[in-house]
Write an enzyme that holds these catalytic residues in place. Structure first.
Site, short mmCIF file in Angstrom:
data_model
loop_
_atom_site.label_atom_id
_atom_site.label_comp_id
_atom_site.label_asym_id
_atom_site.label_seq_id
_atom_site.Cartn_x
_atom_site.Cartn_y
_atom_site.Cartn_z
CG ASN A 189 -1.88 -1.30 1.42
OD1 ASN A 189 -2.04 -1.62 0.37
ND2 ASN A 189 -2.21 -1.74 2.51
NE ARG A 190 3.35 2.19 -5.04
CZ ARG A 190 3.40 0.82 -5.45
NH1 ARG A 190 3.27 -0.02 -4.72
NH2 ARG A 190 3.08 0.85 -7.01
#
Ligand code: FMN
Length: 217
Positions: A189-190
């Site tokens: 999810n970065r």
């Protein structure tokens, strides 16, 4: 060009303040060994950033050839484009991207020429043809053709026929004395982990203690 639209999941491998060594140069060695174990191609390759006399940031890949408690050693032609840039502005950056491991290390610091003994030692450890190539290439200068380059190699080889190849004055090592080393670990999810070490140069070649911080991704 599928890669432009891909969204990779960088995984959940743990990397945090409790997993990092207190000395970032030692931590770097751990990650370099991991990259070797993962059989990454040229794990010691990094992108060297240097700013030239016109203020233009420049970059190119070079190979890391030594690590000491002082910093990171690489070798090149001192009269090359990068050599001139470092001459104008010693502050440089080094970027190691081990993308298949979702890891990068970002180093900033000052490049210093190593002494001639260290450059000689490294030069003498190189394969003979690489030594001849150091003589044969005025790195970063234009040349009319491949044939002309081959001629320069042949001339250098002839000059040293039957004798050891000595190091040209214009070729040798630099050591990057780091003041910032960031370890970046890609996460899902970065929400990546970024652990950064910084220290200041108190006097020439004398550094304060490393301090550590986590940065937002
Ligand atoms: C994987 C890889 C490793 C390289 N290693 C070196 C190196 O250790 N030293 C070097 O001078 N050039 C090395 N090069 C070539 C440089 O990227 C660059 O083309 C050359 O040094 C001239 O750069 P300059 O004109 O900016 O000085 C390497 C290139 C690649 C792709």
């Amino acid at each position: 060009m599928d890669s432009l639209n891909r969204h990779e999941d960088y995984g959940q491998e743990l990397f945090d303040e409790t997993h990092v060594l207190a000395n970032p140069i030692e931590q770097f060695k751990v990650w370099l060994r991991d990259a070797e174990a993962a059989e990454i191609y040229e794990p010691n390759a990094f992108v060297l950033g240097a700013v030239n006399s016109e203020g233009q940031p420049t970059s190119r890949t070079v190979l890391l050839k030594g690590i000491s408690e002082d910093g990171f050693f690489f070798a090149t032609n001192y009269l090359s484009r990068k050599g001139s840039a470092i001459e104008a502005e010693a502050r440089v950056s080094a970027t190691f991207g081990w993308y298949s491991m979702f890891r990068q290390v970002l180093i900033e610091g000052r490049a210093v020429k190593v002494d001639s003994i260290e450059s000689d030692d490294y030069f003498n450890s190189r394969p003979r043809d690489s030594q001849i190539a150091a003589w044969a290439s005025r790195q970063s200068q234009p040349i009319a053709s491949r044939a002309a380059l081959e001629e320069q190699f042949a001339a250098a080889a002839a000059k040293f026929e039957g004798v050891a190849v000595t190091r040209p004055e214009f070729w040798g090592g630099y050591r990057i004395l780091p003041t910032r080393i960031e370890f970046w670990k890609g996460r899902s999810n970065r929400m990546h982990d970024r652990i950064v070490f910084t220290r200041t140069e108190i006097a020439e070649g004398r550094f304060g203690e490393w301090s550590i911080e986590r940065l937002q991704p």
